[in-house]
Motif scaffolding. Structure first.
Motif: not given
Lengths: 263, 280
Positions: B170-172, B184-188
């Motif tokens: 996950r990325v914040v 998630t990086p994929a969702s972003l």
């Protein structure tokens, strides 16, 4: 409690190892007081022929010896505080403070190292003063009692100096600033402690400052235990002990309690 | 593994300091393992600071011994874990050397070994691979990935979107002290078109940008002082048009696949300055 003692021991042994590897610190802490004893002691004894009754037989070198023991503790304390700054600058202190222990436990462990090193170095000067021909020490409480009093005095002095160092070091961010304060405050206090000249023959204003000065009580007790042949002109062990012991405890505990977790 | 992503000064290190218990939040509270922060939480946390935290006069082995003891480890357990970690991070042969002899990369590996010694359940790392050689970076990320597989939670601060995209679950995204996105990086990156074009175009005007936005196959168009970054469906179709229309004004062009960096650009509205990708 056992965990805290174990952590303090780990920090103490680490600092002892660091000092044993930093030989310049060891040598300079011992050589400077010895140099003063040799040069200043001989120079004043011979060149100025002091007549104060507190300087027995005009032998200034012997008079200077207890003060040099106290000065060694002072020097050692300053050097050990430099270790605090080194740990802070390297980030090691932050890493240590991230452990489960309180900031007080960590700083207590570090202070123990400074106290032990300062005490051992000061006692090394005492030993040298005993063995150097021409330095005449006298033991008011007998040989064993005198040495015991010197050890306790040096320990109390080191606790007090560690308390002062803790109070300063957690607030003054740079080592240069710390040394500046130490030089500006502690060294004048040391000169006015009776280590270099008896306080009973100086102008009143200087004498008053001398008796406000906490170092005076440590030097007085050292003179009483290891040099003077009578209590005349000295403050005396009871007041010395109470003032020194009280201040040592107060400053050390206060210094630890004021320690923040973020440095 | 959570990646805290943001430019220098965004507040990533401050968040990490609050998580590690070094500072307290001015508002709100920090809960670690369902408990308020305190001694027990710190026992379960491993911390790698932004700068190497080693004492030059100590050996690598002594460094780990000291920290192990601060976490209550002793005897054979301490020696075994210390040896295993030094070996696994490629430091075994240097165990008896003083830290002053270590390169920056090896110091960072030692920092990681120190933080793992007490087998923490949560690992906090502040820019662990900053200014490292590729070998040291790889050693650190490999170790972190292994720990994540073993169930350790990892929070890592970075301004390197490529690393965050490659390793974080996950990325914040943090900007000016605020969390502006979290996923998630994929969702972003899912809303981005396939390619990204970075155009060195100092003379671009608002009208140029508006025209580009109207072109078919062009997604986001972000304009900074002397650069325009646009995401496009297919760069091979757009680039010829670009040069045909603006060729004399464009000083340079870089074509790459869209990445978390473009998602950052899209979310925050300006490029991730001071990032290590800029340096690369």
């Amino acid at each position: 409690m056992i965990d805290a003692a174990y952590a303090s021991w780990a920090l103490l042994s680490r600092d002892l190892r660091a000092v044993s590897r930093s030989r310049s610190q060891l040598y300079s802490s011992l050589l400077f007081p010895l140099m003063l004893l040799a040069l200043l002691g001989t120079g004043v004894s011979s060149g100025l022929a002091p007549t104060s009754p507190r300087i027995l037989n005009g032998d200034y070198t012997s008079y200077l010896a207890p003060g040099m023991i106290a000065m060694t503790a002072l020097f050692s304390s300053t050097f050990s505080s430099a270790g605090f700054y080194r740990d802070r600058e390297s980030g090691l202190l932050r890493a240590m403070l991230a452990s489960p222990h309180s900031a007080q436990t960590i700083l207590f462990g570090k202070a123990l190292g400074a106290i032990l090193i300062g005490t051992v170095q000061a006692l090394a000067v005492l030993v040298l003063a005993v063995v150097i021909p021409g330095i005449d020490l006298a033991w008011q409480f007998g040989w064993l009692g005198g040495v015991a009093t010197v050890v306790v005095t040096i320990l109390a002095l080191n606790f007090m100096l560690s308390g002062i160092s803790l109070l300063l070091a957690v607030r003054i961010k740079t080592m240069q600033g710390f040394h500046l304060i130490m030089n500006l405050v502690l060294f004048p206090l040391f000169f006015l402690s009776g280590a270099f000249f008896p306080l009973d023959q100086v102008p009143t204003w200087l004498e008053v400052i001398g008796y406000i000065n906490p170092l005076t009580y440590a030097v007085d007790l050292l003179h009483y235990a290891s040099y003077a042949d009578s209590p005349d002109g000295l403050i005396g062990p009871l007041i010395d002990g109470l003032v020194l012991g009280g201040l040592a405890m107060l400053l050390f505990v206060f210094g630890l309690r004021r320690a923040p977790r973020a440095v | 593994m959570i990646g805290l992503l943001g430019p220098n000064g965004a507040g990533k290190s401050t968040i990490l300091k609050m998580l590690s218990g070094e500072i307290e939040p001015q508002q709100g509270s920090v809960t670690i393992f369902d408990q308020p922060h305190g001694r027990e939480a710190r026992r379960r946390i491993g911390l790698v600071l932004q700068e190497p935290s080693t004492d030059d006069l100590m050996t690598l082995e002594e460094t780990l011994q000291l920290h192990g003891r601060l976490f209550g480890l002793r005897g054979r357990t301490l020696h075994r874990r210390s040896d295993e970690l030094l070996d696994s991070l490629g430091l075994g042969e240097r165990a008896g050397d003083r830290c002053e002899t270590l390169s920056g990369g090896l110091r960072r590996r030692l920092d990681l070994a120190r933080s793992l010694l007490h087998e923490p359940e949560l690992l906090l790392l502040d820019e662990p691979t900053l200014a490292l050689d590729p070998d040291s970076s790889a050693a650190i990320w490999d170790t972190l990935s292994t720990r994540v597989s073993a169930g350790v939670a990892v929070v890592v601060c970075s301004n390197d979107t490529a690393e965050a995209e490659a390793y974080a679950n996950r990325v914040v995204i943090v900007d000016e002290g605020q969390v502006v996105a979290e996923d998630t990086p994929a969702s972003l990156t899912s809303g981005l078109l396939h390619d990204a074009l970075e155009l060195d175009w100092p003379s671009a005007t608002g009208n140029d940008v508006a025209e580009l936005e109207r072109w078919p196959g062009v997604g986001t168009v972000l304009w900074t002082e002397d650069q325009i970054v646009l995401t496009v469906e297919e760069s091979s179709e757009i680039v010829p048009h670009l040069f045909q229309r603006y060729g004399s004004q464009i000083d340079g062009i870089r074509i790459r696949e869209s990445s978390l960096r473009d998602a950052w650009f899209q979310i925050v509205g300006r490029p991730l300055t001071n990032s290590r990708e800029d340096e690369r």
